[in-house]
Write a protein that holds these residues in place. Structure first.
Motif, PDB file in Angstrom:
ATOM      1  N   GLN A  96       0.787  -1.222   0.000  1.00  0.00           N
ATOM      2  CA  GLN A  96       0.000   0.000   0.000  1.00  0.00           C
ATOM      3  C   GLN A  96       0.828   1.286   0.000  1.00  0.00           C
ATOM      4  OE1 GLN A  96      -2.448  -0.541   3.472  1.00  0.00           O
ATOM      5  NE2 GLN A  96      -3.944  -1.801   2.384  1.00  0.00           N
ATOM      6  N   CYS A  97       2.100   1.211   0.387  1.00  0.00           N
ATOM      7  CA  CYS A  97       2.868   2.449   0.535  1.00  0.00           C
ATOM      8  C   CYS A  97       3.129   3.112  -0.823  1.00  0.00           C
ATOM      9  CB  CYS A  97       4.195   2.177   1.243  1.00  0.00           C
ATOM     10  SG  CYS A  97       5.304   1.061   0.363  1.00  0.00           S
ATOM     11  N   GLU A  98       3.461   4.398  -0.798  1.00  0.00           N
ATOM     12  CA  GLU A  98       3.656   5.165  -2.026  1.00  0.00           C
ATOM     13  C   GLU A  98       4.845   4.662  -2.841  1.00  0.00           C
ATOM     14  OE1 GLU A  98       3.953   9.262  -1.077  1.00  0.00           O
ATOM     15  OE2 GLU A  98       1.891   9.448  -0.349  1.00  0.00           O
ATOM     16  N   THR A  99       5.798   4.030  -2.176  1.00  0.00           N
ATOM     17  CA  THR A  99       6.988   3.556  -2.872  1.00  0.00           C
ATOM     18  C   THR A  99       6.825   2.136  -3.399  1.00  0.00           C
ATOM     19  OG1 THR A  99       7.923   2.843  -0.747  1.00  0.00           O
ATOM     20  CG2 THR A  99       8.559   5.021  -1.561  1.00  0.00           C
ATOM     21  N   ARG A 100       5.628   1.578  -3.345  1.00  0.00           N
ATOM     22  CA  ARG A 100       5.372   0.219  -3.798  1.00  0.00           C
ATOM     23  C   ARG A 100       5.912   0.001  -5.210  1.00  0.00           C
ATOM     24  NH1 ARG A 100       4.887  -5.107  -3.048  1.00  0.00           N
ATOM     25  NH2 ARG A 100       3.232  -6.087  -4.255  1.00  0.00           N
ATOM     26  N   ASP A 101       6.742  -1.043  -5.370  1.00  0.00           N
ATOM     27  CA  ASP A 101       7.315  -1.370  -6.663  1.00  0.00           C
ATOM     28  C   ASP A 101       7.541  -2.877  -6.691  1.00  0.00           C
ATOM     29  OD1 ASP A 101       8.941  -1.843  -8.894  1.00  0.00           O
ATOM     30  OD2 ASP A 101       9.913   0.105  -8.749  1.00  0.00           O
ATOM     31  N   PRO A 109      10.484  -0.761   2.399  1.00  0.00           N
ATOM     32  CA  PRO A 109       9.940  -1.054   3.734  1.00  0.00           C
ATOM     33  C   PRO A 109       8.767  -2.018   3.646  1.00  0.00           C
ATOM     34  CG  PRO A 109      10.226   1.316   3.407  1.00  0.00           C
ATOM     35  CD  PRO A 109      10.432   0.675   2.076  1.00  0.00           C
ATOM     36  N   GLY A 110       8.535  -2.737   4.727  1.00  0.00           N
ATOM     37  CA  GLY A 110       7.389  -3.630   4.806  1.00  0.00           C
ATOM     38  C   GLY A 110       7.687  -5.071   4.469  1.00  0.00           C
TER      39      GLY A 110
END
Length: 347
Positions: A96-101, A109-110
């Motif tokens: 869900q984070c903005e940096t999801r790739d 992270p995560g």
């Protein structure tokens, strides 16, 4: 909950012993896997002995998992009972984070490690592959090609992807000259993969004792790094050098083996800081880099590549009762080239 037979380490000074862990009941997006084989990675030893810090106990190591699907949740679409599958170094990542790739999730992270971590709920410990079964979300389960034997495929889930990812990142292929430093559990996979990609492959090892193996795996050249002439002869030769060893080496000497714009990529983690002179980099725009594992997407790509080229690890199978001896042998480099635990024979 279901109970899994396992081997665990209870603290940094203790050996692995028989243990029982709880696995969750499968949710709608879960896959239940009967573990058939679990590879032994050097990082298992580092973490079991808290050599990197932040170890959680009790710990069930193992992130080179190969097995067979025994059950799937109601919303699982990619897998069915009986499929040959694998689980690698992580079982969850940020969605869900903005940096999801999805191509770089291993660096973001995560990330939830397959063991020595806690689930996305922040509470439930993760336990790894030194056990008889595991429950994993569908999105973190890999399909193992049917032509690859599960025992020899297990190390691909860490050793394989750890080498494949930098080879792909630096676009290794025909016309590229590649050197692999070290001919161990990681290095031998690098030779096989780089050869299959069409590169000219050189092994740099302390001695020539494994030269026959290296050439059988696809090495075009093999040099002993104990011989000073090696560094004179090979100066400015390589587009990419992948260093798989964790020992302290003469980093400047290895950097001088690179061409203009060449890269020395570290996979092993030396105990001491890496001392590099600026003039080993500046005059030829050389690069010093690092890499670790790959995303789920890239790991599946690697498995499919290995299936297409019939690439597997060279292994020595053991039973779980021999795992502590195997750890000591890994530290002595006394294995050709990867230990794999036969789970069915162990419990």
């Amino acid at each position: 909950m279901s109970l899994a037979k396992a081997y665990a380490v209870l603290d940094a000074q203790s050996p692995l012993i028989p243990f029982t862990v709880e696995r969750r009941e499968p949710r709608e997006d879960d896959v239940v896997i009967a573990i058939k084989y679990s590879g032994i990675c050097h990082s298992d030893i580092h973490q079991a002995r808290n050599e990197w810090g932040a170890s959680r106990y009790p710990m069930v190591p193992g992130h080179e998992i190969a097995g067979v699907v025994t059950a799937v949740g109601s919303k699982v679409t990619k897998f069915k009972v009986g499929d040959h599958v694998g689980v690698g170094c992580f079982v969850h990542s940020c969605t869900q984070c903005e940096t999801r790739d999805e191509d770089l999730e291993q660096y973001l992270p995560g990330l939830v490690q397959t063991y020595n971590d806690v689930e996305a709920d922040g509470v439930t410990p993760t336990y790894g592959g030194y056990s008889d079964h595991i429950v994993v979300r569908e999105g973190y389960v890999l399909s193992i090609p049917d032509n690859l034997p599960l025992d020899r495929a297990a190390p691909l889930l860490c050793a394989g992807i750890t080498l494949y990812s930098p080879l792909r990142h630096w676009q290794v292929g025909p016309g590229k000259k590649i050197a692999i430093v070290g001919m161990g559990g990681l290095g031998h996979m690098g030779v096989k993969l780089a050869h299959a990609m069409g590169a000219e492959v050189t092994v740099l090892s302390q001695t020539l004792s494994k030269e026959a193996d290296g050439r059988a795996f696809g090495a075009d050249h093999y040099y002993a790094t104990r011989d000073p002439e090696t560094f004179r002869k090979l100066a400015s030769s390589f587009d990419l050098i992948i260093c798989t060893v964790s020992s302290d080496i003469d980093w400047n000497a290895y950097l001088n083996l690179l061409k203009v714009d060449g890269t020395l990529c570290l996979l092993g983690v030396p105990e001491k800081a890496v001392p590099v002179h600026a003039f080993s980099l500046i005059p030829t725009r050389r690069n010093l880099a690092g890499s670790m594992i790959g995303s789920i997407k890239e790991t599946q790509e690697m498995l499919d590549f290995c299936g297409a080229h019939n690439i597997t690890a060279d292994i020595e199978k053991i039973e779980m009762k021999d795992v502590n001896d195997a750890y000591e042998r890994v530290l002595k480099s006394d294995v050709r080239y990867r230990f794999v635990i036969d789970i069915d024979a162990s419990f």
